[in-house]
Scaffold this active site. Structure first.
Site, short mmCIF file in Angstrom:
data_model
loop_
_atom_site.label_atom_id
_atom_site.label_comp_id
_atom_site.label_asym_id
_atom_site.label_seq_id
_atom_site.Cartn_x
_atom_site.Cartn_y
_atom_site.Cartn_z
N HIS A 6 0.87 -1.18 0.00
CA HIS A 6 0.00 0.00 0.00
C HIS A 6 0.90 1.23 0.00
CE1 HIS A 6 1.00 -0.08 4.21
NE2 HIS A 6 0.40 -1.25 4.37
N HIS A 57 4.08 1.37 2.15
CA HIS A 57 5.24 0.62 1.65
C HIS A 57 5.94 1.40 0.54
CE1 HIS A 57 2.78 -3.03 2.95
NE2 HIS A 57 3.93 -3.23 3.57
N GLY A 116 9.22 0.84 8.45
CA GLY A 116 8.16 1.77 8.86
C GLY A 116 8.10 1.94 10.37
N SER A 132 -2.09 -0.41 6.91
CA SER A 132 -1.53 -1.72 7.26
C SER A 132 -2.16 -2.75 6.33
CB SER A 132 -1.89 -2.07 8.71
OG SER A 132 -1.71 -3.46 8.93
#
Ligand code: PAF
Length: 287
Positions: A34, A37, A149, A187
């Protein structure tokens, strides 16, 4: 973008880049990519000439009753997305490439103590699986930089410690949390959230933010703040796992005069376990 399934062919390609003096940035993922990333890849592109992403749903970091089976696998779409932002290399090995001797026989990397708390307490063995596979991926890619992240705050802290303790020559970069308009952190597991749960699921973030604001305003009754936040989450219809006010570097419960504090939380929806965190740096020690 060149796609590799095998360690040796990826190594050969990256050796050429290294010989040409190129700085290599690496973003390990489990796929189902997503925006957050892609932002990690873009962060690597800012400081590296060559960017490598990996996609491997690592069975070693999932507990027996967890979601390894149903974890979304969207390789074709992920490949398109990485190509779209100009990622140079994608490494997507299968299980036998990463664990040729089987998982039971695999040599493990363990970061003690800081993996026993928070997510580590709820997911025994999880961080051992993460540190083991990340070490292997670092040895395969040999990046100059790797981007992780901040949403997985404990994972980032554990990897920083592992790299320091094992003298792994890689610079670890933190990539910002990307949020939906209501604050929900992006997420891959958000896909498990029910439509009826979605309007109230940002309560986790709202409660962590509320705690951080209370601390900024001078409150230091940390246990009471954690209790209140857990109650807010229950009232919103979810089951809190943990809400913890921690020292940002050690992840131990924060002391009243700590200046770098991270409020971390995890909660269960019907089918997902969501995590989030909010960090704050206080101007000066408070009494
Ligand atoms: O954060 C993840 O997606 C995974 O834990 C990682 C770092 C790719 C290791 O499997």
């Amino acid at each position: 973008m060149q796609v590799f399934h095998h360690i040796q062919t990826l190594r050969d390609a990256l050796a050429k880049e290294r010989r040409a003096g190129k700085r290599i940035g690496f973003v390990p993922t489990m796929g189902n990519l997503h925006e957050a990333h892609l932002a990690l890849v873009e962060r690597a592109q800012q400081s590296c000439e060559v960017t490598v992403a990996s996609i491997f749903v690592n069975p070693l970091q999932f507990g027996l009753n967890e979601d390894w089976d149903k974890y979304p696998r969207t390789l074709a779409e992920d490949t398109r997305k990485l190509e779209g932002i100009g990622c140079d290399y994608l490494f997507c090995p299968d299980e036998t490439e990463i664990y040729p001797n089987g998982m039971a026989e695999q040599t493990r990397v363990v970061v003690p103590t800081m993996t026993d708390v928070l997510c580590g307490a709820s997911r025994p063995g999880h961080f051992e699986g993460v540190t083991t596979v990340v070490t292997k991926l670092f040895n395969i890619v040999q990046p100059d930089e790797a981007v992780f992240g901040v949403k997985d705050f404990q994972q980032l802290a554990v990897i920083r410690r592992m790299v320091e303790d094992l003298c792994i020559p890689v610079q670890i970069i933190a990539g910002d949390i990307v949020r939906e308009a209501d604050g929900l952190a992006l997420s891959s597991r958000n896909g498990y959230i029910g439509d009826d749960e979605r309007p109230s699921v940002s309560q986790l973030y709202q409660s962590l933010l509320w705690i951080s604001q209370q601390i900024e305003q001078g409150r230091r009754d940390f246990i009471a703040l954690e209790d209140e936040a857990r109650e807010q989450i229950r009232q919103a219809g979810f089951k809190p796992d943990y809400i913890t006010i921690s020292n940002s570097r050690t992840l131990e419960p924060a002391a009243h005069d700590d200046r770098e504090i991270t409020v971390l939380g995890a909660m269960y929806t019907r089918a997902a376990r969501l995590i989030d965190n909010v960090s704050l740096v206080l101007d000066r020690p408070q009494g």
